[in-house]
Design a protein around this motif. Sequence first.
Motif, PDB file in Angstrom:
ATOM      1  N   ALA A  75      45.286   1.509 -35.302  1.00 23.12           N
ATOM      2  CA  ALA A  75      44.179   2.461 -35.511  1.00 23.12           C
ATOM      3  C   ALA A  75      43.696   2.388 -36.952  1.00 23.12           C
ATOM      4  O   ALA A  75      42.488   2.402 -37.216  1.00 23.12           O
ATOM      5  N   ARG A  76      44.627   2.288 -37.893  1.00 22.44           N
ATOM      6  CA  ARG A  76      44.255   2.194 -39.311  1.00 22.44           C
ATOM      7  C   ARG A  76      43.451   0.918 -39.567  1.00 22.44           C
ATOM      8  O   ARG A  76      42.467   0.932 -40.311  1.00 22.44           O
ATOM      9  N   GLU A  78      41.470  -0.536 -37.670  1.00 23.27           N
ATOM     10  CA  GLU A  78      40.100  -0.428 -37.174  1.00 23.27           C
ATOM     11  C   GLU A  78      39.162   0.141 -38.236  1.00 23.27           C
ATOM     12  O   GLU A  78      37.953  -0.067 -38.172  1.00 23.27           O
ATOM     13  N   TYR A  79      39.702   0.835 -39.218  1.00 23.83           N
ATOM     14  CA  TYR A  79      38.886   1.400 -40.291  1.00 23.83           C
ATOM     15  C   TYR A  79      38.739   0.452 -41.486  1.00 23.83           C
ATOM     16  O   TYR A  79      38.054   0.786 -42.454  1.00 23.83           O
ATOM     17  N   ARG A 123      27.633   9.627 -33.649  1.00 25.50           N
ATOM     18  CA  ARG A 123      28.927   9.680 -32.969  1.00 25.50           C
ATOM     19  C   ARG A 123      28.989   8.553 -31.935  1.00 25.50           C
ATOM     20  O   ARG A 123      27.954   8.110 -31.432  1.00 25.50           O
ATOM     21  N   MET A 126      33.758   5.065 -28.673  1.00 28.91           N
ATOM     22  CA  MET A 126      34.703   4.021 -29.061  1.00 28.91           C
ATOM     23  C   MET A 126      34.800   3.962 -30.582  1.00 28.91           C
ATOM     24  O   MET A 126      33.786   3.973 -31.281  1.00 28.91           O
ATOM     25  N   ARG A 127      36.027   3.882 -31.082  1.00 27.46           N
ATOM     26  CA  ARG A 127      36.253   3.893 -32.527  1.00 27.46           C
ATOM     27  C   ARG A 127      35.549   2.742 -33.259  1.00 27.46           C
ATOM     28  O   ARG A 127      34.942   2.979 -34.304  1.00 27.46           O
ATOM     29  N   PRO A 128      35.576   1.504 -32.761  1.00 33.28           N
ATOM     30  CA  PRO A 128      34.879   0.430 -33.484  1.00 33.28           C
ATOM     31  C   PRO A 128      33.378   0.698 -33.639  1.00 33.28           C
ATOM     32  O   PRO A 128      32.786   0.400 -34.679  1.00 33.28           O
ATOM     33  N   ARG A 129      32.766   1.265 -32.614  1.00 33.88           N
ATOM     34  CA  ARG A 129      31.332   1.592 -32.701  1.00 33.88           C
ATOM     35  C   ARG A 129      31.107   2.709 -33.725  1.00 33.88           C
ATOM     36  O   ARG A 129      30.148   2.678 -34.482  1.00 33.88           O
ATOM     37  N   ARG A 130      31.993   3.697 -33.730  1.00 35.29           N
ATOM     38  CA  ARG A 130      31.898   4.793 -34.694  1.00 35.29           C
ATOM     39  C   ARG A 130      32.031   4.257 -36.116  1.00 35.29           C
ATOM     40  O   ARG A 130      31.275   4.648 -37.014  1.00 35.29           O
ATOM     41  N   VAL A 131      32.969   3.359 -36.337  1.00 39.01           N
ATOM     42  CA  VAL A 131      33.151   2.765 -37.669  1.00 39.01           C
ATOM     43  C   VAL A 131      31.901   1.996 -38.076  1.00 39.01           C
ATOM     44  O   VAL A 131      31.429   2.110 -39.216  1.00 39.01           O
TER      45      VAL A 131
END
Length: 167
Positions: A75-76, A78-79, A123, A126-131
């Motif tokens: 998860a980290r 991904e940022y 918003r 999915m996390r990758p899209r949010r990033v």
Amino acid sequence: QIEAQRDASVRWAVELAAELARVEQHVLDLLANSTASLMVNSVVLDALDAAKTSAALTRAQIDEAAVAVRRIAEARDEYAPLASRGAALYLCMAELARAVPVYALEMRQFVGLFEKAIVHADRAAMRPRRVANIVDTLTAAASAHACRGMFAQHRELWPLLLALRVA
């Protein structure tokens, strides 16, 4: 928050490993100090049984903590693009200030831009899209901030710095 979870999982795994070492040491002490036959010494047999049960449970918990640490690390990671872009943009602004001191930006101001970008970015489920949305919003906000009030003769500096650092 992710780092705090990772730290807690690592601490938990270390505590479990220490507990396992204590149990094993206790069994070794009992074995070393036993004068009777091991097969009739109920204290040693009970300790061995308890150690076996405790060791199995502790190893399972250590494995669970390791899985949690890996999940948190993923998860980290991904940022990472966001951190990389943030660093590049801050360095662009620092280079701009080095070339023309009137454009100096404090880290506190940049952190404010960063936080606003997080709040205002679209918003996404999915996390990758949010990033990616935050990266785009941060880049736009930093560019708007850098170019706001810029003298005409310096307007080419920002796109050049951005192209050199980001590309």
